[in-house]
Design a protein around this motif. Sequence first.
Motif, PDB file in Angstrom:
ATOM      1  N   THR A   1       0.825  -1.209   0.000  1.00  0.00           N
ATOM      2  CA  THR A   1       0.000   0.000   0.000  1.00  0.00           C
ATOM      3  C   THR A   1       0.858   1.258   0.000  1.00  0.00           C
ATOM      4  O   THR A   1       0.546   2.245  -0.687  1.00  0.00           O
ATOM      5  CB  THR A   1      -0.950   0.000   1.210  1.00  0.00           C
ATOM      6  N   GLU A   2       1.938   1.242   0.777  1.00  0.00           N
ATOM      7  CA  GLU A   2       2.810   2.414   0.790  1.00  0.00           C
ATOM      8  C   GLU A   2       3.411   2.656  -0.590  1.00  0.00           C
ATOM      9  O   GLU A   2       3.399   3.787  -1.096  1.00  0.00           O
ATOM     10  CB  GLU A   2       3.934   2.257   1.822  1.00  0.00           C
ATOM     11  N   ILE A   3       3.944   1.623  -1.213  1.00  0.00           N
ATOM     12  CA  ILE A   3       4.559   1.791  -2.529  1.00  0.00           C
ATOM     13  C   ILE A   3       3.542   2.315  -3.538  1.00  0.00           C
ATOM     14  O   ILE A   3       3.826   3.220  -4.325  1.00  0.00           O
ATOM     15  CB  ILE A   3       5.185   0.477  -3.016  1.00  0.00           C
ATOM     16  N   LYS A   4       2.323   1.760  -3.515  1.00  0.00           N
ATOM     17  CA  LYS A   4       1.315   2.191  -4.480  1.00  0.00           C
ATOM     18  C   LYS A   4       0.942   3.658  -4.302  1.00  0.00           C
ATOM     19  O   LYS A   4       0.653   4.356  -5.280  1.00  0.00           O
ATOM     20  CB  LYS A   4       0.079   1.302  -4.362  1.00  0.00           C
ATOM     21  N   ALA A   5       0.967   4.145  -3.073  1.00  0.00           N
ATOM     22  CA  ALA A   5       0.687   5.562  -2.842  1.00  0.00           C
ATOM     23  C   ALA A   5       1.734   6.430  -3.522  1.00  0.00           C
ATOM     24  O   ALA A   5       1.415   7.491  -4.085  1.00  0.00           O
ATOM     25  CB  ALA A   5       0.640   5.849  -1.346  1.00  0.00           C
ATOM     26  N   PHE A   6       2.973   5.974  -3.495  1.00  0.00           N
ATOM     27  CA  PHE A   6       4.044   6.733  -4.143  1.00  0.00           C
ATOM     28  C   PHE A   6       4.009   6.573  -5.654  1.00  0.00           C
ATOM     29  O   PHE A   6       4.278   7.538  -6.395  1.00  0.00           O
ATOM     30  CB  PHE A   6       5.397   6.313  -3.569  1.00  0.00           C
ATOM     31  N   LEU A   7       3.680   5.398  -6.126  1.00  0.00           N
ATOM     32  CA  LEU A   7       3.557   5.206  -7.574  1.00  0.00           C
ATOM     33  C   LEU A   7       2.504   6.141  -8.158  1.00  0.00           C
ATOM     34  O   LEU A   7       2.646   6.643  -9.281  1.00  0.00           O
ATOM     35  CB  LEU A   7       3.195   3.749  -7.888  1.00  0.00           C
ATOM     36  N   ALA A   8       1.467   6.407  -7.394  1.00  0.00           N
ATOM     37  CA  ALA A   8       0.386   7.276  -7.865  1.00  0.00           C
ATOM     38  C   ALA A   8       0.848   8.713  -8.067  1.00  0.00           C
ATOM     39  O   ALA A   8       0.180   9.487  -8.772  1.00  0.00           O
ATOM     40  CB  ALA A   8      -0.780   7.234  -6.877  1.00  0.00           C
ATOM     41  N   THR A   9       1.981   9.094  -7.476  1.00  0.00           N
ATOM     42  CA  THR A   9       2.492  10.456  -7.649  1.00  0.00           C
ATOM     43  C   THR A   9       3.250  10.619  -8.958  1.00  0.00           C
ATOM     44  O   THR A   9       3.619  11.744  -9.320  1.00  0.00           O
ATOM     45  CB  THR A   9       3.421  10.862  -6.486  1.00  0.00           C
ATOM     46  N   GLY A  10       3.523   9.514  -9.649  1.00  0.00           N
ATOM     47  CA  GLY A  10       4.228   9.596 -10.926  1.00  0.00           C
ATOM     48  C   GLY A  10       5.728   9.416 -10.851  1.00  0.00           C
ATOM     49  O   GLY A  10       6.448   9.765 -11.793  1.00  0.00           O
ATOM     50  N   ILE A  11       6.222   8.843  -9.762  1.00  0.00           N
ATOM     51  CA  ILE A  11       7.665   8.612  -9.637  1.00  0.00           C
ATOM     52  C   ILE A  11       8.157   7.654 -10.723  1.00  0.00           C
ATOM     53  O   ILE A  11       7.380   6.918 -11.323  1.00  0.00           O
ATOM     54  CB  ILE A  11       8.022   8.060  -8.244  1.00  0.00           C
ATOM     55  N   ASP A  12       9.465   7.660 -10.931  1.00  0.00           N
ATOM     56  CA  ASP A  12      10.071   6.893 -12.019  1.00  0.00           C
ATOM     57  C   ASP A  12      10.841   5.664 -11.555  1.00  0.00           C
ATOM     58  O   ASP A  12      11.269   4.844 -12.375  1.00  0.00           O
ATOM     59  CB  ASP A  12      11.017   7.802 -12.802  1.00  0.00           C
ATOM     60  N   GLY A  13      11.031   5.537 -10.264  1.00  0.00           N
ATOM     61  CA  GLY A  13      11.760   4.396  -9.731  1.00  0.00           C
ATOM     62  C   GLY A  13      11.683   4.402  -8.223  1.00  0.00           C
ATOM     63  O   GLY A  13      11.334   5.421  -7.610  1.00  0.00           O
ATOM     64  N   ILE A  14      12.002   3.262  -7.618  1.00  0.00           N
ATOM     65  CA  ILE A  14      11.999   3.178  -6.154  1.00  0.00           C
ATOM     66  C   ILE A  14      13.205   2.379  -5.665  1.00  0.00           C
ATOM     67  O   ILE A  14      13.597   1.389  -6.284  1.00  0.00           O
ATOM     68  CB  ILE A  14      10.711   2.528  -5.604  1.00  0.00           C
ATOM     69  N   PHE A  15      13.775   2.843  -4.589  1.00  0.00           N
ATOM     70  CA  PHE A  15      14.804   2.088  -3.874  1.00  0.00           C
ATOM     71  C   PHE A  15      14.097   1.231  -2.829  1.00  0.00           C
ATOM     72  O   PHE A  15      13.308   1.736  -2.039  1.00  0.00           O
ATOM     73  CB  PHE A  15      15.763   3.028  -3.140  1.00  0.00           C
ATOM     74  N   SER A  16      14.394  -0.064  -2.814  1.00  0.00           N
ATOM     75  CA  SER A  16      13.762  -0.927  -1.814  1.00  0.00           C
ATOM     76  C   SER A  16      14.721  -2.001  -1.336  1.00  0.00           C
ATOM     77  O   SER A  16      15.511  -2.541  -2.109  1.00  0.00           O
ATOM     78  CB  SER A  16      12.508  -1.593  -2.393  1.00  0.00           C
ATOM     79  N   ASP A  17      14.618  -2.315  -0.039  1.00  0.00           N
ATOM     80  CA  ASP A  17      15.343  -3.445   0.536  1.00  0.00           C
ATOM     81  C   ASP A  17      14.660  -4.759   0.189  1.00  0.00           C
ATOM     82  O   ASP A  17      15.252  -5.825   0.356  1.00  0.00           O
ATOM     83  CB  ASP A  17      15.377  -3.334   2.071  1.00  0.00           C
ATOM     84  N   ASN A  18      13.402  -4.671  -0.262  1.00  0.00           N
ATOM     85  CA  ASN A  18      12.555  -5.855  -0.462  1.00  0.00           C
ATOM     86  C   ASN A  18      12.082  -5.899  -1.907  1.00  0.00           C
ATOM     87  O   ASN A  18      11.025  -5.385  -2.256  1.00  0.00           O
ATOM     88  CB  ASN A  18      11.377  -5.813   0.508  1.00  0.00           C
ATOM     89  N   VAL A  19      12.893  -6.514  -2.746  1.00  0.00           N
ATOM     90  CA  VAL A  19      12.673  -6.474  -4.190  1.00  0.00           C
ATOM     91  C   VAL A  19      11.393  -7.202  -4.597  1.00  0.00           C
ATOM     92  O   VAL A  19      10.631  -6.716  -5.442  1.00  0.00           O
ATOM     93  CB  VAL A  19      13.887  -7.052  -4.928  1.00  0.00           C
ATOM     94  N   THR A  20      11.139  -8.348  -4.010  1.00  0.00           N
ATOM     95  CA  THR A  20       9.939  -9.114  -4.370  1.00  0.00           C
ATOM     96  C   THR A  20       8.689  -8.269  -4.197  1.00  0.00           C
ATOM     97  O   THR A  20       7.824  -8.197  -5.076  1.00  0.00           O
ATOM     98  CB  THR A  20       9.831 -10.391  -3.524  1.00  0.00           C
ATOM     99  N   GLU A  21       8.566  -7.603  -3.063  1.00  0.00           N
ATOM    100  CA  GLU A  21       7.393  -6.775  -2.791  1.00  0.00           C
ATOM    101  C   GLU A  21       7.342  -5.563  -3.731  1.00  0.00           C
ATOM    102  O   GLU A  21       6.267  -5.173  -4.189  1.00  0.00           O
ATOM    103  CB  GLU A  21       7.409  -6.312  -1.335  1.00  0.00           C
ATOM    104  N   ALA A  22       8.498  -4.973  -4.004  1.00  0.00           N
ATOM    105  CA  ALA A  22       8.529  -3.787  -4.870  1.00  0.00           C
ATOM    106  C   ALA A  22       8.122  -4.141  -6.295  1.00  0.00           C
ATOM    107  O   ALA A  22       7.352  -3.406  -6.933  1.00  0.00           O
ATOM    108  CB  ALA A  22       9.918  -3.168  -4.856  1.00  0.00           C
ATOM    109  N   VAL A  23       8.629  -5.266  -6.801  1.00  0.00           N
ATOM    110  CA  VAL A  23       8.275  -5.699  -8.155  1.00  0.00           C
ATOM    111  C   VAL A  23       6.785  -6.005  -8.243  1.00  0.00           C
ATOM    112  O   VAL A  23       6.104  -5.640  -9.201  1.00  0.00           O
ATOM    113  CB  VAL A  23       9.118  -6.911  -8.574  1.00  0.00           C
TER     114      VAL A  23
END
Length: 356
Positions: A329-351
Amino acid sequence: MKILRPLLIVPFILSACFASESHAMEQPLEGKVIVIAHRGASGERPEHTLASYRLAIEQGADYIEPDLVLTKDGVLVARHENEISETTDVADKAEFADRKVTKIIDGQKMTGWFTEDFTLAELKTLRAKERLPQLRKANMAYDGQFEIPTFDEILALAKEASKTTGRTIGVYPETKHPSYFTAIGLPHEGALLAALTQYGHVDKKAPVFIQSFEVENLKALRSKTQLRLIQLMDAKGSPADRSDLTYPQMASAQGLKTIATYADGIGPNKALIIPRTVLGNLGDPTSLVADAHKVGLAVHPWTFRRENYFLPLAQKSGVDPREVGDLDTEIKAFLATGIDGIFSDNVTEAVAARSH
């Protein structure tokens, strides 16, 4: 990327009780939001090890991210800091007891063992350990198994993985404390660009981003390379080499215009995009993403982690800071802002979040 020091469990538990309460830059993945494995799959393996990077690639990372510091003999190696007592077993090595010193790094007094006081051969005798044992106890099972990797070894891994997976695996190196290392005669730039050139990475089409929290380091690189550069920005404070300039000033519309003269994107603390409320929930997005895109800058915020300790209040699964919460849910909130990439410690969840 930066991270907190010793963890304060009680304040976390108290706060959790309130739980009831298109830009101009060319995208290497045809416009898809990129997933950057922050220090590798650091949520599941000790960070900055080849094992961590390999797992991140298996989990679907587009880029692997090494923080780069230098050895006494000028070799780039991957460590979160040049002080290595938190991430290696150096303190247990009697032969290196006399290397423990106190230094001033970016204005902060630090005591420990520093990479610039060791040759590569000496560092290779050390073994990595989990840096956040209070949160990631399972990772401690891998303590003592892995070496400190060189940047060349990481580039070789990415090249081989690109062949075996059929996907282009990029590298996203960060120059750590570049002005400090330059001051002691160990500048990053020469070794960094030489290694990247050796692997054919020379222009904006290369699957490479070079990042730094400092400013002059990036400006110097701009005059020497066409590779894409990323200005990192924390939510507060100033670059170590520019006490006259704050990160919030850099995140302003005018500040972004200045950054666009020497960099291709920004890597902001995610709080600059969606600040948290007093209770710790996600607030309203700022205009940072739109402002950056207006001047042709990509936006890659950091860092997305699944443990309750790091999550917004509403996404915590309970009061135990070690348990996994609702990172999706947190990642999706940021994706909705139009970002172009994300740094994550948890790749499976980010993908997975990107794919939904």
